[in-house]
Design an enzyme around this catalytic site. Structure first.
Site, PDB file in Angstrom:
ATOM      1  N   GLU A   1       0.867  -1.172   0.000  1.00 49.63           N
ATOM      2  CA  GLU A   1       0.000   0.000   0.000  1.00 49.63           C
ATOM      3  C   GLU A   1       0.906   1.225   0.000  1.00 49.63           C
ATOM      4  OE1 GLU A   1      -2.230  -3.264   1.892  1.00 49.63           O
ATOM      5  OE2 GLU A   1      -0.468  -2.233   2.682  1.00 49.63           O
TER       6      GLU A   1
ATOM      7  N   TYR B   1       7.645   2.343  -7.708  1.00 55.10           N
ATOM      8  CA  TYR B   1       6.993   1.041  -7.826  1.00 55.10           C
ATOM      9  C   TYR B   1       6.601   0.746  -9.267  1.00 55.10           C
ATOM     10  CZ  TYR B   1       6.738   1.735  -2.776  1.00 55.10           C
ATOM     11  OH  TYR B   1       7.039   1.989  -1.459  1.00 55.10           O
TER      12      TYR B   1
END
Length: 155
Positions: free
Chosen positions: A114, A126
């Site tokens: 998250e 990411y």
């Protein structure tokens, strides 16, 4: 800067906590990190200078850390942070790469995490690793602080 990755120990916790407090508005506690060091499915990695002396009871300069869980066929990255003075030098990417490589070697099929919706630099990092934004968790980090669940499918 050359860095190496190793498992964290209790001796590393003061520096990990320092980085945690600099990185997040609601940092983890010392008890949280101590617990992670005892769980069989948890691993806390730290990034240290490659020029650090061999471990002789001296805590090497820690530049960042990553905490992950590896359960069944899934790796979940719970926490990753790099000291503000050394961000954007590839330390976060090195930590992430280590966690993903371990997940692959353990035959995990999925890596999840998250990230704060507002944390654009982390989301960009990411995405470089091919994580995909899958869903939104409203108010996950508190009122007005949504989380984006990101996933990386492994081969």
């Amino acid at each position: 800067m050359a860095i190496q990755i190793r498992d964290a120990t209790n001796r590393d916790l003061p520096r990990i906590l320092e980085i945690e407090r600099l990185a997040f508005p609601a940092p983890w506690t010392l008890a949280s990190f101590k617990r992670e060091l005892t769980l069989p499915f948890s691993r806390v990695l730290i990034a240290i200078s490659d020029d650090s002396p061999p471990d002789r009871g001296i805590v090497s300069p820690t530049f960042g850390f990553l905490c992950r869980w590896l359960i069944a066929d899934e790796c979940h990255i719970l926490n990753i942070a790099v000291h503000p003075d050394v961000r954007r030098l590839g330390i976060g990417a090195t930590l992430l790469n280590e966690a993903i490589a371990e997940a692959r070697s353990e035959r995990a099929e999925l890596v999840t995490l998250e990230v704060r919706r507002s944390n654009l630099p982390a989301r960009q990092l990411y995405r470089k690793f091919d994580f995909e934004e899958r869903r939104l968790r409203k108010n996950y980090y508190g009122p007005g602080e949504d989380a984006i669940v990101m996933e990386l499918m492994l081969d």
